[in-house]
Design an enzyme around this catalytic site. Structure first.
Site, PDB file in Angstrom:
ATOM      1  N   ASP A 240       0.757  -1.207   0.046  1.00 40.37           N
ATOM      2  CA  ASP A 240       0.018   0.003   0.180  1.00 40.37           C
ATOM      3  C   ASP A 240       0.808   1.427  -0.111  1.00 40.37           C
ATOM      4  O   ASP A 240       1.985   1.229   0.481  1.00 40.37           O
ATOM      5  CB  ASP A 240      -1.029  -0.061   1.324  1.00 40.37           C
ATOM      6  CG  ASP A 240      -1.920   0.907   1.141  1.00 40.37           C
ATOM      7  OD1 ASP A 240      -2.050   1.851   0.272  1.00 40.37           O
ATOM      8  OD2 ASP A 240      -3.345   0.362   1.428  1.00 40.37           O
ATOM      9  N   LYS A 306     -15.998  -4.625  -4.926  1.00 36.99           N
ATOM     10  CA  LYS A 306     -16.989  -3.392  -4.666  1.00 36.99           C
ATOM     11  C   LYS A 306     -18.236  -3.357  -5.558  1.00 36.99           C
ATOM     12  O   LYS A 306     -17.651  -3.465  -7.003  1.00 36.99           O
ATOM     13  CB  LYS A 306     -16.272  -1.975  -4.756  1.00 36.99           C
ATOM     14  CG  LYS A 306     -15.003  -2.227  -3.881  1.00 36.99           C
ATOM     15  CD  LYS A 306     -15.187  -2.366  -2.429  1.00 36.99           C
ATOM     16  CE  LYS A 306     -13.991  -2.371  -1.587  1.00 36.99           C
ATOM     17  NZ  LYS A 306     -14.002  -3.067  -0.130  1.00 36.99           N
TER      18      LYS A 306
END
Length: 361
Positions: A240, A306
C-alpha cells in the site's frame, strides 16, 4: 410446502431474488419471488408441490451469493394469539415435515425484526419441549438431521420450515457472531475473519491457515486484514502507499512495501495466501486475482469486489464469469465461492483455491 425463504442483507432483496430465480430456472424448478424492499428476506414460491424441497437439496447453498440462509416453508402464519402461539405452529407442521435435530427461532436482519429476538430466546425452550412431545424434534440435538426454522418477521407472524445441515448455513440467522478485537487497526478485520469462517472448513484451518505461511495483503493499510494473518502467526507482505498500524509492524511479521497493488510482484514464489480489499473497479480486481493464480504466485485468494449502485447482480455475474473463463482458459483448476457476507456492505467477498488434480468449478 412449496416455498423457500432466503435471508439476505436488507436492501439486497432484489439481488437475492434475481439469483434464486436464475438458479431455480437452471434446475427446471419454476416459480417466482415475492420481494419486499428492506425486509431482509425473499420468499420464493414454486408452482409445483415438492419443488421447494427439491431446491434446498439440489441447489448448493455455498453457490448462492446473496442468501445468508435458505429453508423450505409453507405459507406465513399470521395472527398467532399471544396466549398460545405454540398450538398453531404445531398444527402447521404437516405429515411430510421431517423429524429435525435442531431448532432455530430467528428473525430477519432488520432493526424492526431484531426487536423480537428477546422473545425468540424465551420462546425457544417451551416450543422445543412441545415439538419433542409431538415427535417433530429428536429428544436430543442431532446436527446431522434437518434443522427446524421458525422465522418471526413481526409479532405473531412467522414462517415455519426446515433446511438440511449439509446444505445450509451453520450459523444462527446465517450470521457468524464475531467480536471486534480491541487491538485491531480497523473494523474491516471482521470481513476477513468472517470469510475464513464461511469459506474454510474449521477442521482444515490447521493445514490451510497454518503458522509460518507467507501471505500478501494488497491495499493493506492501515492493516485490518493483515491483522488477521498476523494473528494466525503468518508472515505478511503489506502492499500500500498508506501507513500501516505500528502495532503490526512491531510484531516483526510484516514487511511493508510502498507499491501500487497492481504492480507488485513477490520476489520469492512462496506465497500461500493473497488477500485484497482495494477500492477499485470490481472487474479490474477480479482480473488481477486471476493473474496471481494463473502465475501460481499464490495458492489461495480472498478478495472483495466493490459493487456499483445499479446493476449489482449483473456486475457480480459478469465479473465472476469472466474470472472463471480466464482461469479455465489458462488451465487452472480451482474451487470458487462468493458471498455477500454480514460484514460486507456494497461489496461481495470471493474465495478461490487452486486445486492440483481435482476439478471443482
Amino acid at each position: 410446502m412449496n416455498q423457500v425463504l432466503l435471508y439476505c442483507r436488507p436492501g439486497f432483496e432484489k439481488e437475492c431474488a434475481g439469483e434464486v430465480q436464475d438458479k431455480a430456472n437452471t434446475l427446471e424448478l419454476f416459480g417466482f419471488p415475492r420481494v419486499k424492499n428492506n425486509s431482509g428476506y425473499v420468499l420464493f414460491e414454486f408452482y409445483q408441490a415438492g419443488d421447494a424441497n427439491k431446491f434446498i437439496q439440489l441447489q448448493p447453498f455455498s453457490q448462492l451469493i446473496f442468501a445468508r440462509q435458505m429453508f423450505a416453508t409453507s405459507a406465513m402464519l399470521a395472527g398467532l394469539p399471544s396466549e398460545d402461539r405454540i398450538s398453531p405452529i404445531l398444527e402447521a407442521i404437516g405429515e411430510n415435515f421431517p423429524i429435525c435435530g435442531d431448532l432455530r427461532i430467528e428473525t430477519p436482519d432488520t432493526n424492526e425484526a431484531k426487536e423480537l429476538l428477546k422473545f425468540c430466546r424465551k420462546f425457544t425452550v417451551p416450543l422445543r419441549q412441545a415439538m419433542r412431545k409431538r415427535n417433530i424434534l429428536y429428544v436430543k440435538d442431532n446436527h446431522k438431521k434437518p434443522v427446524l426454522h421458525v422465522c418471526f418477521i413481526a409479532p405473531g407472524c412467522c414462517f415455519v420450515g426446515y433446511s438440511y445441515p449439509q446444505n445450509n448455513s451453520q450459523f444462527f440467522m446465517g450470521i457468524p457472531r464475531l467480536k471486534f478485537p480491541a487491538d485491531a487497526p480497523s473494523r474491516s478485520t471482521l470481513k476477513l475473519e468472517e470469510a475464513f469462517h464461511v469459506f474454510i472448513p474449521r477442521e482444515e484451518w490447521d493445514e490451510r491457515l497454518a503458522p509460518g505461511m507467507w501471505s500478501v495483503d494488497l491495499g493493506a493499510c492501515p492493516g485490518g486484514w493483515t491483522y488477521q494473518l498476523v494473528k494466525r502467526s503468518m508472515f505478511v507482505h503489506a502492499i500500500d502507499n498508506g501507513t500501516m498500524a505500528q502495532s503490526l509492524m512491531d510484531t516483526g511479521q510484516v514487511k511493508y512495501h510502498a507499491v501500487d497493488g497492481f504492480k507488485y510482484e513477490p520476489a520469492r514464489k512462496n506465497i500461500t495466501w493473497i488477500v485484497c480489499d482495494m477500492i477499485e473497479k470490481p472487474a479490474r480486481v477480479a482480473h488481477l486475482m486471476g493473474e496471481w493464480l494463473i502465475k501460481a504466485w499464490a495458492k489461495e485468494a480472498i478478495f472483495n469486489l466493490k459493487l456499483p449502485m445499479k446493476g449489482r447482480y449483473d456486475e457480480v455475474l459478469q465479473d465472476i464469469e469472466n474470472l472463471k473463463v480466464l482461469l479455465i482458459k489458462n488451465g487452472v483448476k480451482f474451487k470458487l465461492q462468493a458471498k455477500h457476507l454480514y460484514h460486507d456492505r456494497e461489496e461481495i467477498t470471493v474465495h478461490i483455491q487452486r486445486l492440483d488434480n481435482r476439478s471443482a468449478y
